[in-house]
Design an enzyme around this catalytic site. Structure first.
Site, mmCIF file in Angstrom:
data_model
loop_
_atom_site.group_PDB
_atom_site.id
_atom_site.type_symbol
_atom_site.label_atom_id
_atom_site.label_comp_id
_atom_site.label_asym_id
_atom_site.label_seq_id
_atom_site.Cartn_x
_atom_site.Cartn_y
_atom_site.Cartn_z
ATOM 1 N N GLN A 98 20.178 -72.380 -44.694
ATOM 2 C CA GLN A 98 20.789 -73.232 -45.718
ATOM 3 C C GLN A 98 20.318 -72.802 -47.101
ATOM 4 O O GLN A 98 19.117 -72.721 -47.365
ATOM 5 C CB GLN A 98 20.427 -74.699 -45.512
ATOM 6 C CG GLN A 98 21.233 -75.615 -46.447
ATOM 7 C CD GLN A 98 20.719 -77.031 -46.477
ATOM 8 O OE1 GLN A 98 19.617 -77.287 -46.941
ATOM 9 N NE2 GLN A 98 21.528 -77.971 -46.003
ATOM 10 N N TYR A 179 21.390 -82.442 -55.014
ATOM 11 C CA TYR A 179 20.934 -81.157 -55.542
ATOM 12 C C TYR A 179 22.045 -80.522 -56.392
ATOM 13 O O TYR A 179 23.054 -81.145 -56.677
ATOM 14 C CB TYR A 179 20.448 -80.271 -54.403
ATOM 15 C CG TYR A 179 19.263 -80.897 -53.694
ATOM 16 C CD1 TYR A 179 18.099 -81.211 -54.400
ATOM 17 C CD2 TYR A 179 19.317 -81.244 -52.347
ATOM 18 C CE1 TYR A 179 17.016 -81.830 -53.786
ATOM 19 C CE2 TYR A 179 18.242 -81.866 -51.727
ATOM 20 C CZ TYR A 179 17.103 -82.158 -52.450
ATOM 21 O OH TYR A 179 16.035 -82.780 -51.836
ATOM 22 N N ARG A 226 27.590 -78.014 -46.680
ATOM 23 C CA ARG A 226 27.202 -79.383 -46.346
ATOM 24 C C ARG A 226 27.498 -80.283 -47.545
ATOM 25 O O ARG A 226 27.161 -79.939 -48.682
ATOM 26 C CB ARG A 226 25.718 -79.470 -46.002
ATOM 27 C CG ARG A 226 25.313 -80.801 -45.380
ATOM 28 C CD ARG A 226 23.826 -80.865 -45.123
ATOM 29 N NE ARG A 226 23.517 -81.776 -44.015
ATOM 30 C CZ ARG A 226 22.433 -82.517 -43.939
ATOM 31 N NH1 ARG A 226 21.523 -82.486 -44.906
ATOM 32 N NH2 ARG A 226 22.219 -83.293 -42.904
ATOM 33 N N GLY A 310 18.339 -84.760 -36.987
ATOM 34 C CA GLY A 310 17.171 -84.294 -37.706
ATOM 35 C C GLY A 310 15.864 -84.691 -37.048
ATOM 36 O O GLY A 310 15.260 -83.917 -36.319
#
Length: 359
Positions: A98, A179, A226, A310
């Site tokens: 990623q 982000y 994502r 996760g």
């Protein structure tokens, strides 16, 4: 058989099941961004999942946000990641790195060049961040110039090529969780007046340019993204046009023929249904906090092609085995999530042949 355990085609790969290890920051890389030695074991332990998506990995010095996160833009980074991808492949697994540019979610004490973060606009996120000297307020970032935005696209392209050189099966663009990519979407973080700000089309432009550049560099069938529509963390507010922005973005990205889209679901079910209709490639769905007994529900219903998990995967290296056996899951130790040693990283117990797996 539960359809979660059936094979599925993702990009150029045939995956053995529809379970995905979600990306999780672990902050155990070296200070130069080279992934740590223990990461080989950490990822290889989980190779039975259909797909591993790695922790967020910065594409440049500017892209680093947190302390001791890995990079993928120098020869040392490539060499470090090659050990990890080889270990995963030796176990028959598939791994996408990623690419995560933190943007304004950064502190000068955490980056190699010790400069303030960069972002669409000079607006601080209004939160603190852990550094080597403790928690500190994140300073206002420096607004990228138009030319610097284009250079940042080039940084992503270079990082994607480096990931493939390191043996990764592909890359996932981190366009979620407040982000840099999502900062361009949100009027609360993006007040630009050039072609990257203002209208829906302009605020989606950076994400589309990054995806296009990477697809050109390594192939659309090794490129993924994502998204987390509706995230409100760390000062992100996508505004009244948020859902429309995602409908536009998903339709444009769909034209590229990417390997998959990975949705970090925030609860807008009508928008999720819209995305499912607009997106014609595999869709990975991550519902934070989903209970054990709900695993596979979205694949069974057809809402998703794969499901990402996760903390349950973090705490259960033999996650697939436990699911098939309907066995109890280890609980994740939150105290060892970030930084540290092998504890809480590669030492979670697995089922033995003598374990009562019906318990």
């Amino acid at each position: 058989m539960n359809p979660i355990f059936t094979s599925v085609r993702v990009g150029r790969y045939a995956l053995p099941n529809r379970l995905v290890m979600a990306p999780m920051t672990r902050s155990r890389a070296g200070f130069d961004g080279t992934p740590g030695e223990l990461a080989m074991e950490y990822y290889a332990q989980r190779a039975e999942l259909g797909l591993i998506v790695t922790e967020g990995t910065q594409p440049s010095d500017d892209g680093q946000g947190y302390l001791t996160t890995p990079g993928i833009y120098t020869p040392a980074h490539v060499a470090g990641w090659r050990k990890i991808t080889s270990a995963v492949h030796d176990k028959g697994g598939h791994i996408f790195i990623q690419l995560m540019h933190a943007g304004r979610m950064s502190h000068p004490d955490n980056t190699p060049h010790h400069r303030q973060g960069v972002a669409p606009s000079a607006i601080a996120p209004g939160t603190a961040m852990f550094t080597a000297t403790g928690m500190q307020d994140i300073p206002a970032p420096r607004a990228l110039t138009t030319e610097e935005v284009r250079r940042t696209v080039a940084d992503f392209r270079h990082a994607a090529r480096s990931a493939i050189e390191a043996g990764a099966d592909g890359i996932e663009i981190h366009g979620a969780n407040a982000y840099l990519v999502q900062q361009f979407f949100a009027p609360s973080a993006n007040t630009r007046t050039d072609e990257y700000g203002g209208s829906i089309e302009n605020r989606a432009r950076f994400a589309i340019e990054v995806a296009t550049a990477i697809a050109e560099e390594i192939g659309a069938d090794r490129t993924a993204i994502r998204l987390s529509p509706g995230t409100t963390m760390w000062g992100i507010d996508e505004g009244a046009e948020g859902a429309d922005l995602y409908r536009h973005l998903v339709a444009e990205l769909d034209n590229l023929g990417l390997a998959y889209m990975h949705i970090m679901h925030q609860g807008d079910e009508p928008l999720l249904a819209n995305i499912r209709k607009l997106w014609h490639q595999p869709l990975i769905l991550n519902r934070p906090g989903r209970p054990h007994d709900q695993i596979g529900v979205d694949v069974t219903s057809g809402l998703a092609d794969l499901e990402a998990y996760g903390q349950m995967v973090l705490a259960n290296p033999d996650f697939v085995v436990r699911l098939k056996a309907n066995a109890a899951m280890n609980e994740a130790d939150h105290n060892t999530f970030f930084g540290g040693t092998a504890q809480g990283y590669i030492d979670y117990p697995v089922l033995s042949a003598r374990t009562d797996i019906s318990s």
